[in-house]
Write a protein that holds these residues in place. Sequence first.
Motif, PDB file in Angstrom:
ATOM      1  N   PRO A   8       0.817  -1.208   0.000  1.00  0.00           N
ATOM      2  CA  PRO A   8       0.000   0.000   0.000  1.00  0.00           C
ATOM      3  C   PRO A   8       0.852   1.258   0.000  1.00  0.00           C
ATOM      4  N   THR A   9       0.307   2.299  -0.609  1.00  0.00           N
ATOM      5  CA  THR A   9       1.037   3.563  -0.705  1.00  0.00           C
ATOM      6  C   THR A   9       0.822   4.427   0.529  1.00  0.00           C
ATOM      7  N   THR A  10       0.208   3.857   1.546  1.00  0.00           N
ATOM      8  CA  THR A  10      -0.162   4.650   2.714  1.00  0.00           C
ATOM      9  C   THR A  10       0.855   4.520   3.833  1.00  0.00           C
ATOM     10  N   GLY A  11       2.135   4.408   3.496  1.00  0.00           N
ATOM     11  CA  GLY A  11       3.170   4.354   4.514  1.00  0.00           C
ATOM     12  C   GLY A  11       3.077   3.108   5.353  1.00  0.00           C
ATOM     13  N   GLN A  12       2.992   3.296   6.668  1.00  0.00           N
ATOM     14  CA  GLN A  12       2.940   2.181   7.597  1.00  0.00           C
ATOM     15  C   GLN A  12       1.531   1.620   7.759  1.00  0.00           C
ATOM     16  N   ASN A  13       0.567   2.224   7.106  1.00  0.00           N
ATOM     17  CA  ASN A  13      -0.813   1.753   7.205  1.00  0.00           C
ATOM     18  C   ASN A  13      -0.920   0.366   6.577  1.00  0.00           C
ATOM     19  N   PRO A  14      -1.375  -0.650   7.343  1.00  0.00           N
ATOM     20  CA  PRO A  14      -1.446  -2.005   6.792  1.00  0.00           C
ATOM     21  C   PRO A  14      -2.636  -2.213   5.860  1.00  0.00           C
ATOM     22  N   PHE A  15      -3.481  -1.207   5.715  1.00  0.00           N
ATOM     23  CA  PHE A  15      -4.670  -1.341   4.881  1.00  0.00           C
ATOM     24  C   PHE A  15      -4.409  -0.828   3.468  1.00  0.00           C
ATOM     25  N   TRP A  16      -4.923  -1.565   2.507  1.00  0.00           N
ATOM     26  CA  TRP A  16      -4.956  -1.102   1.123  1.00  0.00           C
ATOM     27  C   TRP A  16      -6.229  -0.295   0.922  1.00  0.00           C
ATOM     28  N   SER A  17      -6.175   0.723   0.079  1.00  0.00           N
ATOM     29  CA  SER A  17      -7.404   1.421  -0.292  1.00  0.00           C
ATOM     30  C   SER A  17      -8.148   0.607  -1.342  1.00  0.00           C
ATOM     31  N   VAL A  18      -9.416   0.918  -1.525  1.00  0.00           N
ATOM     32  CA  VAL A  18     -10.208   0.247  -2.555  1.00  0.00           C
ATOM     33  C   VAL A  18      -9.559   0.435  -3.920  1.00  0.00           C
ATOM     34  N   GLU A  19      -9.098   1.661  -4.207  1.00  0.00           N
ATOM     35  CA  GLU A  19      -8.489   1.946  -5.514  1.00  0.00           C
ATOM     36  C   GLU A  19      -7.191   1.178  -5.709  1.00  0.00           C
ATOM     37  N   GLU A  20      -6.377   1.099  -4.663  1.00  0.00           N
ATOM     38  CA  GLU A  20      -5.109   0.380  -4.789  1.00  0.00           C
ATOM     39  C   GLU A  20      -5.327  -1.091  -5.101  1.00  0.00           C
ATOM     40  N   HIS A  21      -6.261  -1.702  -4.386  1.00  0.00           N
ATOM     41  CA  HIS A  21      -6.528  -3.120  -4.626  1.00  0.00           C
ATOM     42  C   HIS A  21      -7.086  -3.335  -6.027  1.00  0.00           C
ATOM     43  N   LEU A  22      -8.036  -2.490  -6.441  1.00  0.00           N
ATOM     44  CA  LEU A  22      -8.631  -2.624  -7.764  1.00  0.00           C
ATOM     45  C   LEU A  22      -7.600  -2.365  -8.860  1.00  0.00           C
ATOM     46  N   ASP A  23      -6.781  -1.338  -8.687  1.00  0.00           N
ATOM     47  CA  ASP A  23      -5.755  -1.054  -9.697  1.00  0.00           C
ATOM     48  C   ASP A  23      -4.783  -2.224  -9.827  1.00  0.00           C
ATOM     49  N   ASP A  24      -4.470  -2.866  -8.712  1.00  0.00           N
ATOM     50  CA  ASP A  24      -3.557  -4.008  -8.753  1.00  0.00           C
ATOM     51  C   ASP A  24      -4.177  -5.156  -9.559  1.00  0.00           C
ATOM     52  N   ILE A  25      -5.468  -5.366  -9.354  1.00  0.00           N
ATOM     53  CA  ILE A  25      -6.172  -6.423 -10.084  1.00  0.00           C
ATOM     54  C   ILE A  25      -6.214  -6.107 -11.583  1.00  0.00           C
ATOM     55  N   LEU A  26      -6.683  -4.908 -11.917  1.00  0.00           N
ATOM     56  CA  LEU A  26      -6.860  -4.565 -13.326  1.00  0.00           C
ATOM     57  C   LEU A  26      -5.523  -4.394 -14.040  1.00  0.00           C
ATOM     58  N   GLY A  27      -4.475  -4.089 -13.292  1.00  0.00           N
ATOM     59  CA  GLY A  27      -3.157  -4.000 -13.901  1.00  0.00           C
ATOM     60  C   GLY A  27      -2.590  -5.354 -14.267  1.00  0.00           C
ATOM     61  N   ALA A  28      -3.127  -6.407 -13.674  1.00  0.00           N
ATOM     62  CA  ALA A  28      -2.619  -7.754 -13.920  1.00  0.00           C
ATOM     63  C   ALA A  28      -3.493  -8.565 -14.863  1.00  0.00           C
ATOM     64  N   VAL A  29      -4.752  -8.195 -14.984  1.00  0.00           N
ATOM     65  CA  VAL A  29      -5.694  -8.942 -15.826  1.00  0.00           C
ATOM     66  C   VAL A  29      -5.667  -8.378 -17.244  1.00  0.00           C
ATOM     67  N   ARG A  30      -5.571  -9.238 -18.222  1.00  0.00           N
ATOM     68  CA  ARG A  30      -5.527  -8.823 -19.622  1.00  0.00           C
ATOM     69  C   ARG A  30      -6.718  -9.399 -20.385  1.00  0.00           C
ATOM     70  N   PRO A  31      -7.204  -8.662 -21.394  1.00  0.00           N
ATOM     71  CA  PRO A  31      -8.302  -9.201 -22.206  1.00  0.00           C
ATOM     72  C   PRO A  31      -7.925 -10.534 -22.833  1.00  0.00           C
ATOM     73  N   LEU A  32      -8.908 -11.415 -22.969  1.00  0.00           N
ATOM     74  CA  LEU A  32      -8.682 -12.718 -23.576  1.00  0.00           C
ATOM     75  C   LEU A  32      -8.359 -12.576 -25.062  1.00  0.00           C
ATOM     76  N   GLU A  33      -7.614 -13.546 -25.586  1.00  0.00           N
ATOM     77  CA  GLU A  33      -7.249 -13.521 -26.996  1.00  0.00           C
ATOM     78  C   GLU A  33      -8.474 -13.722 -27.888  1.00  0.00           C
ATOM     79  N   PRO A  34      -8.567 -12.990 -29.004  1.00  0.00           N
ATOM     80  CA  PRO A  34      -9.729 -13.124 -29.891  1.00  0.00           C
ATOM     81  C   PRO A  34      -9.798 -14.509 -30.540  1.00  0.00           C
ATOM     82  N   ILE A  35     -11.008 -14.946 -30.810  1.00  0.00           N
ATOM     83  CA  ILE A  35     -11.251 -16.190 -31.537  1.00  0.00           C
ATOM     84  C   ILE A  35     -12.415 -15.976 -32.506  1.00  0.00           C
ATOM     85  N   GLU A  36     -12.506 -16.846 -33.514  1.00  0.00           N
ATOM     86  CA  GLU A  36     -13.606 -16.799 -34.480  1.00  0.00           C
ATOM     87  C   GLU A  36     -14.712 -17.726 -33.988  1.00  0.00           C
TER      88      GLU A  36
END
Length: 448
Positions: A8-36
């Motif tokens: 977390p970007t909140t220093g010593q705070n052990p809690f993640w913010s909602v945005e931090e957790h969501l950004d971490d998820i969406l930064g790692a998930v990629r759209p699936l490969e296209p198929i016909e």
Amino acid sequence: MSSSTTTPTTGQNPFWSVEEHLDDILGAVRPLEPIELQLLDAQGCVLVEDVTVPVSLPPFDNSSMDGYAVRVADVAGAGEEFPAVLTVIGDVAAGAGEQPTVGPGQAARIMTGAPLPPGAEAVVPVEWTDGGLGEGPVSGMRAHSAAPEGASGEVRVHRPAEARAHVRARGSDVRAGDRALAAGAVLGPPQIALLAAIGRGTVKVRPRPRVVVMSTGSELIQPGEQLADGQIYDSNSFALTAAARDAGAIAYRVGAVADDAETLRSTIEDQLIRADLIVTTGGVSVGAYDVVKEALSAIGDPDEEEGIGAGSGVEFRKIAMQPGKPQGFGSIGPDHTPLLALPGNPVSSYVSFELFVRPAIRTLMGLPEVHRPTARAELVADKALGSPAGRRQFLRGRYDAEAGRVTPVGGSGSHLIAALAHADALIVIPEDTTSVEPGADVEVVLLG
């Protein structure tokens, strides 16, 4: 995909913010490969390329009515007292090949969707004629099989028609070379109808993600079975599977897994073959029987070449939110399948799904907008709403769009599933707000 090890970007705070957790998820998930895919298999999928119209719609001038194809001059001045009398030279049905040519003083009986025959300039509806019966106006045609003589003889037309009356022009819907659908379109029934109409049998899309949902807890039994002491029905897996389908995924529900780490690991490994995303609910807090945390915290052995731990890493976090503080996120298996571990209380799991899992599903689909819409509304309540300092609270509510108001439903308890069933919005109380007075302007997340 690989799990982030960001703190977390909140220093010593052990809690993640909602945005931090969501950004971490969406930064790692990629759209699936296209198929016909075949058209019906592509329903609900996102188009990845523009589709151009190969043939105009309609492909030929055709009639929009059941009636008679005529020349304008032959029906000019026609009325009920002095009808235009025309010779019927045949039928033109939808799908007909060769058509009769309409000359002076002639008419062809024509059906809706049939091509306008050569020589004809307009269509007069059958209701404007005597239907060839020699009497007054008729309400319709007799079936050709029952009265084949209707395609010959004479017809009296009681009203004039302008040029192109009741004629659908070639290309009046779309023209060859036009863009039928743009990349990014979600294929629903109307879009699939258009693709079929222009002759496309297959289309290139991002597939709907396959989401496996499983709940954990030895106390859970299936609805329809008899409850014993200490048991409850498993509702979370049903709720989250339905929510995943509502988000656009193909969702598979796995029966509740008992509180045993090895059983859970084995179950997850069995599901990897059909999963683009795995969602678990329960077992992520700090209790002695929090099996998901126990089973997944230890995985990620760099020497493991296959199985659940190959290239894996799942991190368990505390999020500055209520409900839904304990969360887990990472990847498992050789394909780095993303896994989101949600808390087990019913409201906590559902709110967590809306905030974190739904955006992940829609990111896998390749959608540009992954979040629920939000609005501002006036809070309608009998008393002030309290909220814990430092936590973003999500309360269930009923939203009145016309009045611009929202009313809380039920209390703040994370087990109050009955209230959730009557809510269509989440009332958001920010981290720095501990009390919200009636009449205050609040943010609402629209669920419906």
